[in-house]
Scaffold this motif. Structure first.
Motif, mmCIF file in Angstrom:
data_model
loop_
_atom_site.group_PDB
_atom_site.id
_atom_site.type_symbol
_atom_site.label_atom_id
_atom_site.label_comp_id
_atom_site.label_asym_id
_atom_site.label_seq_id
_atom_site.Cartn_x
_atom_site.Cartn_y
_atom_site.Cartn_z
ATOM 1 N N PHE A 44 0.829 -1.210 0.000
ATOM 2 C CA PHE A 44 0.000 0.000 0.000
ATOM 3 C C PHE A 44 0.863 1.260 0.000
ATOM 4 O O PHE A 44 0.490 2.290 -0.548
ATOM 5 N N ILE A 45 2.045 1.153 0.628
ATOM 6 C CA ILE A 45 2.916 2.324 0.785
ATOM 7 C C ILE A 45 3.706 2.624 -0.496
ATOM 8 O O ILE A 45 4.048 3.760 -0.763
ATOM 9 N N PRO A 47 4.304 3.134 -4.398
ATOM 10 C CA PRO A 47 3.500 3.481 -5.573
ATOM 11 C C PRO A 47 3.559 2.394 -6.651
ATOM 12 O O PRO A 47 4.577 1.701 -6.768
ATOM 13 N N ARG A 67 6.640 8.760 3.797
ATOM 14 C CA ARG A 67 5.657 8.061 2.947
ATOM 15 C C ARG A 67 4.624 7.335 3.796
ATOM 16 O O ARG A 67 3.441 7.341 3.491
ATOM 17 N N CYS A 68 5.098 6.668 4.862
ATOM 18 C CA CYS A 68 4.182 5.957 5.762
ATOM 19 C C CYS A 68 3.171 6.944 6.333
ATOM 20 O O CYS A 68 1.967 6.675 6.343
ATOM 21 N N ASP A 70 2.294 9.881 5.157
ATOM 22 C CA ASP A 70 1.433 10.445 4.106
ATOM 23 C C ASP A 70 0.380 9.449 3.625
ATOM 24 O O ASP A 70 -0.781 9.790 3.441
ATOM 25 N N LYS A 71 0.812 8.205 3.390
ATOM 26 C CA LYS A 71 -0.086 7.223 2.780
ATOM 27 C C LYS A 71 -1.026 6.593 3.797
ATOM 28 O O LYS A 71 -2.125 6.166 3.457
ATOM 29 N N LEU A 72 -0.577 6.478 5.054
ATOM 30 C CA LEU A 72 -1.369 5.753 6.055
ATOM 31 C C LEU A 72 -2.046 6.687 7.057
ATOM 32 O O LEU A 72 -3.013 6.304 7.707
ATOM 33 N N LYS A 75 -5.731 7.212 6.730
ATOM 34 C CA LYS A 75 -6.464 6.033 6.252
ATOM 35 C C LYS A 75 -6.892 5.143 7.414
ATOM 36 O O LYS A 75 -6.277 5.144 8.476
ATOM 37 N N VAL A 80 -6.934 -0.113 3.575
ATOM 38 C CA VAL A 80 -5.705 -0.816 3.210
ATOM 39 C C VAL A 80 -5.983 -2.274 2.863
ATOM 40 O O VAL A 80 -5.299 -2.879 2.034
#
Lengths: 136, 136
Positions: A44-45, A47, A67-68, A70-72, A75, A80
């Motif tokens: 998921f993290i 791209p 990134r963790c 930002d992406k998680l 959420k 996920v």
């Protein structure tokens, strides 16, 4: 307890802290409904275009920690998890280690949910089961 | 280093001690050739009729510790691995954590072999990768 509405970043921290291959997701009454594998969080993290060509990893201008976040960060676990929920094999807290091994072998699962009085008590992995089995 | 000719009981102890979801098996020159999952070792220990019906676990008159010794004691890793060997995805010890995550995501693997100068250096799991990624 991790539910579909738990924060995805919190779930990732639990997986990391306890070095778990996956985490059991329950409904609000404590009944297991799915497993969130650590490898799914990693996917998921990262791209899609970097998954297709890992040599492109260098073009990411963010650290993995950023990134963790930002992406998680905003959420939930349900975001996920893949659309297809899996049944989680369960054992009872009072089962013998042989019964647990039999259930794990039957389901070919590296992870079982351990229930007590219908509520999730914890999780047992294949390696923890081996550790218990090898202890005299 | 675990090879096809290593003792199956030693491999089980390594999996248990380090709580690994699997162990990388190498050839004599240190090149990874397969993964032995902890869940596969558990399956090997449990008799087929108990896998088919876990309620039969009670009829086993051996402890799990004795079963491990009996079933694994005179076996090699090659005996426990299924006939079909899998390719093991590898990363380099000098790869960035983003590159490692990308390779793990691409192969949908919970475990990668870490190589240095063509030799196996170690193993990284999805949960260990998350732990490294979440560390600021």
């Amino acid at each position: 307890m991790v539910t579909m509405d738990s924060g995805a970043l919190d779930a990732a921290r639990l997986l990391a802290e306890h070095r778990l291959p996956g985490i059991v997701v329950t409904d609000r009454s404590g009944h297991p409904t799915a497993v969130l594998p650590a490898s799914q969080v990693v996917r998921f993290i990262v791209p899609g275009y970097v998954q297709d060509d890992p040599s492109l990893a260098g073009v990411l201008n963010e650290s993995m920690a950023d990134r963790c976040a930002d992406k998680l960060g905003d959420k939930k676990v349900r975001d996920v998890l893949r659309e297809h929920l899996r049944d989680v094999p369960t054992v009872d807290a009072g089962d013998t280690i042989v019964e647990v091994a039999a259930t794990m072998a039957r389901h070919r699962s590296p992870l079982l949910a351990v229930m007590k009085d219908g509520e999730l008590q914890g999780v047992i992995t294949a390696s923890r089961l081996l550790a218990a089995a090898l202890k005299h």
